[in-house]
Design an enzyme around this catalytic site. Structure first.
Site, PDB file in Angstrom:
ATOM      1  N   SER A  50       7.245   5.182   6.243  1.00  0.00           N
ATOM      2  CA  SER A  50       8.385   4.536   5.721  1.00  0.00           C
ATOM      3  C   SER A  50       8.045   4.371   4.016  1.00  0.00           C
ATOM      4  O   SER A  50       6.927   4.647   3.762  1.00  0.00           O
ATOM      5  CB  SER A  50       8.375   3.101   6.270  1.00  0.00           C
ATOM      6  OG  SER A  50       7.009   2.603   6.680  1.00  0.00           O
ATOM      7  N   ASP A  60       1.160  -1.210  -0.008  1.00  0.00           N
ATOM      8  CA  ASP A  60       0.139  -0.150   0.093  1.00  0.00           C
ATOM      9  C   ASP A  60       0.869   1.183   0.056  1.00  0.00           C
ATOM     10  O   ASP A  60       2.247   1.184   0.692  1.00  0.00           O
ATOM     11  CB  ASP A  60      -0.898  -0.127   1.334  1.00  0.00           C
ATOM     12  CG  ASP A  60      -2.013  -1.124   1.242  1.00  0.00           C
ATOM     13  OD1 ASP A  60      -2.172  -1.804   0.420  1.00  0.00           O
ATOM     14  OD2 ASP A  60      -2.865  -0.965   1.977  1.00  0.00           O
TER      15      ASP A  60
END
Length: 291
Positions: A248, A108
């Protein structure tokens, strides 16, 4: 901050988080406050706290606030916030697009793609980077000249596990330590974020896409990048690893002429607009296959 979904509709991001990061990275007082927060020792301390039983209360608050459907996940009761953060979805919630020559998203995230120029440099939100500075390996960086770099930026709302995009032979992981800076664009405008973050990379030898560089980049308050495998034969859609709490990024780099990205992603990237993608969905194809 705005993104576009695969239908072309604009989606608004977390504006409060964006304002906070602009304050931290865009002012002298903010940068002075930020300095101790981006050190690895601080991230380790936060990581320890988020692994405690008491942190599970924060997970329950997030579930309520974000209206997260826990029925989509393998577990519904979490012993800590980190356990909640890297929770596993039921497989049917992230189906893998069929066709081995179809390029799937490994995670995602918010995706931008860039051509890798002859000097191996690229731009992320007005900041200039090179593959050599990312990899600390000039010969390997030169190998991908003329290719394509994909940057998947994950935020708290995303699923924080990632997978392999093809069957192939994986090399051992190379770990590059560093301090943790946020990968939010508000931070990238002020600092060479990717050069300073801890990161880990490996190569994947595939039949469909040639040699693929895979890199995971940790960020502010991310204690660890958890990759499951060292050198191994791996399969398309197999889980590669997961991140602990925080923003991240996952990076993929392809050699020249190996992939053809889907038209909407190319269009958005030319306008420096990120495209919302989900793990397992089609984002392109092997270059010999029509997009």
């Amino acid at each position: 901050m705005k993104y576009r979904d695969r239908s072309g509709h604009e989606v608004t991001g977390n504006e409060k988080q964006d304002r906070l990061l602009r304050l931290l990275y865009g002012t002298l007082a903010g940068r002075l406050l930020l300095k101790p927060l981006v050190q690895p020792a601080f991230s380790r301390m936060v990581g320890h706290l988020l692994n405690t039983k008491g942190s599970a209360m924060a997970a329950k608050a997030v579930v309520r606030k974000r209206r997260i459907a826990l029925s989509d996940y393998k577990e519904t009761d979490f012993p800590s916030y980190n356990a909640f953060f890297h929770r596993e979805l039921l497989p049917q919630k992230r189906p893998i697009a069929p066709g081995t020559e179809v390029l799937i998203s490994p995670c995602d995230g918010k995706l931008l793609c860039y051509p890798v120029e002859q000097d191996s440099c690229f731009v992320i939100k007005h900041s200039r980077y090179s593959l050599q500075s990312l990899l600390q390996n000039q010969p390997m960086a030169q190998r991908f000249e003329g290719g394509t770099l994909l940057v998947f930026r994950l935020t708290v709302d995303d699923y924080h596990r990632y997978c392999y995009i093809a069957d192939g032979k994986k090399t051992p992981n190379v770990h590059i330590p560093g301090v943790f800076h946020s990968v939010n664009p508000a931070a990238v405008n002020s600092l060479p974020v990717y050069k300073e973050n801890t990161r880990e990379y490996s190569l994947l030898e595939t039949s469909e896409f040639g040699t693929v560089l895979m890199m995971e980049v940790g960020a502010l308050l991310v204690g660890k990048i958890h990759n499951h495998h060292e050198a191994a034969n791996v399969c398309r859609g197999m889980e590669k690893g997961y991140f602990e709490f925080g923003g991240s990024s996952v990076l993929l780099c392809f050699e020249k002429g190996r992939i053809a990205m889907d038209a909407d992603i190319l269009h958005n990237s030319r306008e420096q607009v990120e495209t919302l993608v989900r793990l397992g969905e089609r984002i392109g194809a092997a270059a010999s296959m029509p997009a």
